[in-house]
Design a protein around this motif. Structure first.
Motif, PDB file in Angstrom:
ATOM      1  N   MET A   1      24.394  42.317  38.770  1.00 44.10           N
ATOM      2  CA  MET A   1      25.651  41.780  38.580  1.00 44.10           C
ATOM      3  C   MET A   1      26.658  42.254  39.726  1.00 44.10           C
ATOM      4  N   GLY A   2      26.649  43.369  40.240  1.00 42.87           N
ATOM      5  CA  GLY A   2      27.455  43.720  41.384  1.00 42.87           C
ATOM      6  C   GLY A   2      27.130  43.216  42.832  1.00 42.87           C
ATOM      7  N   THR A   3      25.849  42.672  42.932  1.00 40.28           N
ATOM      8  CA  THR A   3      25.366  42.444  44.147  1.00 40.28           C
ATOM      9  C   THR A   3      25.498  40.949  44.515  1.00 40.28           C
ATOM     10  N   PHE A   4      25.438  40.566  45.747  1.00 33.37           N
ATOM     11  CA  PHE A   4      25.442  39.148  46.166  1.00 33.37           C
ATOM     12  C   PHE A   4      23.924  38.628  46.332  1.00 33.37           C
ATOM     13  N   GLY A   5      23.621  37.594  45.402  1.00 33.11           N
ATOM     14  CA  GLY A   5      22.282  36.909  45.703  1.00 33.11           C
ATOM     15  C   GLY A   5      22.328  35.815  46.754  1.00 33.11           C
ATOM     16  N   PRO A   6      21.255  35.252  47.120  1.00 37.28           N
ATOM     17  CA  PRO A   6      21.456  34.072  48.058  1.00 37.28           C
ATOM     18  C   PRO A   6      22.339  33.075  47.800  1.00 37.28           C
ATOM     19  N   LEU A   7      22.322  32.738  46.525  1.00 37.43           N
ATOM     20  CA  LEU A   7      23.033  31.548  46.063  1.00 37.43           C
ATOM     21  C   LEU A   7      24.554  31.957  46.126  1.00 37.43           C
ATOM     22  N   HIS A   8      25.023  33.062  46.167  1.00 33.55           N
ATOM     23  CA  HIS A   8      26.401  33.261  46.521  1.00 33.55           C
ATOM     24  C   HIS A   8      26.596  33.488  47.729  1.00 33.55           C
ATOM     25  N   TRP A   9      25.751  33.782  48.782  1.00 32.36           N
ATOM     26  CA  TRP A   9      25.880  33.699  50.109  1.00 32.36           C
ATOM     27  C   TRP A   9      26.279  32.040  50.424  1.00 32.36           C
ATOM     28  N   ILE A  10      25.356  31.053  49.839  1.00 28.52           N
ATOM     29  CA  ILE A  10      25.473  29.801  50.208  1.00 28.52           C
ATOM     30  C   ILE A  10      26.649  29.300  50.018  1.00 28.52           C
ATOM     31  N   VAL A  11      27.359  29.574  48.681  1.00 26.90           N
ATOM     32  CA  VAL A  11      28.561  29.247  48.294  1.00 26.90           C
ATOM     33  C   VAL A  11      29.587  29.738  49.194  1.00 26.90           C
ATOM     34  N   VAL A  12      29.393  31.099  49.665  1.00 23.49           N
ATOM     35  CA  VAL A  12      30.531  31.483  50.463  1.00 23.49           C
ATOM     36  C   VAL A  12      30.487  30.645  51.950  1.00 23.49           C
ATOM     37  N   ALA A  13      29.589  30.382  52.302  1.00 22.59           N
ATOM     38  CA  ALA A  13      29.224  29.525  53.342  1.00 22.59           C
ATOM     39  C   ALA A  13      29.617  28.294  53.607  1.00 22.59           C
TER      40      ALA A  13
END
Length: 77
Positions: A1-13
């Motif tokens: 819950m507290g960590t960023f997954g690959p999907l989160h990093w793609i959204v941020v990018a």
């Protein structure tokens, strides 16, 4: 819950690209790449300089004692 997954990093990018624009983001990444390249080049030059110079030789010199004091020390034992 507290960590960023690959999907989160793609959204941020994607958000970063939309906010900065494609050209600005590309230029920013190019500048980062140049900085990393210059850093590596500087580290390699520093290694070459240290390899070219031999380490200073440290010689330990023991003080010379007159024979008389050596004889006196042995007699005291």
């Amino acid at each position: 819950m507290g960590t960023f997954g690959p999907l989160h990093w793609i959204v941020v990018a994607i958000i970063a690209i939309l906010l900065l624009g494609g050209g600005r983001f590309s230029n920013l990444m190019g500048d980062v790449a140049k900085g990393v390249k210059n850093f590596k080049k500087g580290m390699a030059e520093e290694d070459e300089e240290s390899a070219a110079k031999p380490a200073p030789r440290i010689e330990v010199q023991q003080p010379v004692r007159p024979a008389e004091t050596i004889v006196q020390d042995e007699k005291a034992r």
